[in-house]
Design a protein around this motif. Structure first.
Motif: not given
Length: 278
Positions: A111-128, A173-176, A182-185
């Motif tokens: 679940k954490y990994v899925k949410e992290g991937i989703s957050k990265i994809k939602q950023t305004d960063f270039p595709n590369q 535990q998967g702390s990292a 929960n990334i925001s920037c």
């Protein structure tokens, strides 16, 4: 393949430290003294044992009670030397037994990994940029699975060693990985991935020591340990390694107006910005 494990009473209590951090650190100048060290909390720990080792041996050792605060300022008697490599470790106390722990948290990690991937994809960063970050995460997840397969293979062969059960719990535990959910920037992404690298490095170093003392195959020890040191070295320079691969000007070409509007900015491009000089 995992070699045969001797199931003697000694093998179940192999004296391997329960490290949750193994990190190479250094300072650039004497003005950086005293540095601060931080780590991710470990569920179930009652205290943390911090240690800093240099080329001449242990230069600092400190025990702190486990609380929500996981940052400590160096208070050793000796100033740290600029340019010298030190190894910073954090060990948890041995009061809790993990041999009866139920390892059923992989769904939470997924679940954490899925949410992290989703957050990265939602950023305004270039595709590369997104592709590079997702590829790095994928590599780390593959390595995590390799480590888990070794650990679970040892368990299937009948080992109920405390250190093996502890390592299984450490990864569960998967702390990292939780940080990535929960990334925001941009900096949060790099911090989360960097800590994930460090977490895998620490697990490998613990596991290599266990295999060595247990008499498990030499080739496996060499592979586990060398990869662990390689990851620990990479974790030290992870932000710089990733930043050098990213065209920061394409992320935020006009950060002057952005900084004025938001009053601050934590992205790497602002540190390189000609408007505010970081």
């Amino acid at each position: 393949m995992v070699g045969n494990i001797s199931q003697t009473s000694e093998s179940l209590n192999i004296p391997v430290p329960r490290l949750i951090v193994f990190r190479f650190v250094s300072i650039t100048s004497y003005s950086d003294n005293p540095p601060s060290f931080s780590w991710l909390s470990f569920e179930g720990a009652s205290k943390y044992i911090l240690q800093l080792r240099g080329s001449t041996g242990i230069v600092w050792r400190k025990e702190v009670r486990a609380t929500s605060e996981t940052t400590v300022t160096y208070d050793g008697e000796t100033l740290l030397q600029p340019g010298e490599d030190y190894i910073f470790t954090v060990e948890v106390d041995c009061q809790k037994s993990y041999t009866d722990y139920q390892f059923a948290q992989e769904d939470r990690i997924a679940k954490y990994v899925k949410e992290g991937i989703s957050k990265i994809k939602q950023t305004d960063f270039p595709n590369q940029v997104k592709s590079k970050l997702l590829a790095q995460l994928d590599d780390l997840l593959i390595d995590r699975n390799k480590i888990l397969n070794i650990i679970q293979g040892i368990i299937r062969q009948g080992s109920d060693s405390e250190i093996i059960c502890f390592l299984d719990d450490f990864l569960a535990q998967g702390s990292a990985v939780k940080l990535l959910a929960n990334i925001s920037c941009y900096n949060d992404i790099l911090d989360g991935l960097g800590l994930f690298v460090s977490e895998l490095a620490t697990t490998r170093i613990n596991l290599a020591k266990y295999c060595e003392l247990s008499g498990i195959s030499t080739s496996l020890i060499k592979e586990i340990g060398s990869k662990g040191i390689e990851l620990a070295l990479f974790a030290r320079s992870f932000n710089n390694e990733m930043t050098s691969q990213i065209n920061v000007s394409s992320i935020q070409p006009d950060c002057k107006s952005w900084c004025q509007e938001h009053q601050y900015y934590c992205g790497i491009e602002c540190r390189l910005c000609a408007h505010c000089q970081g």
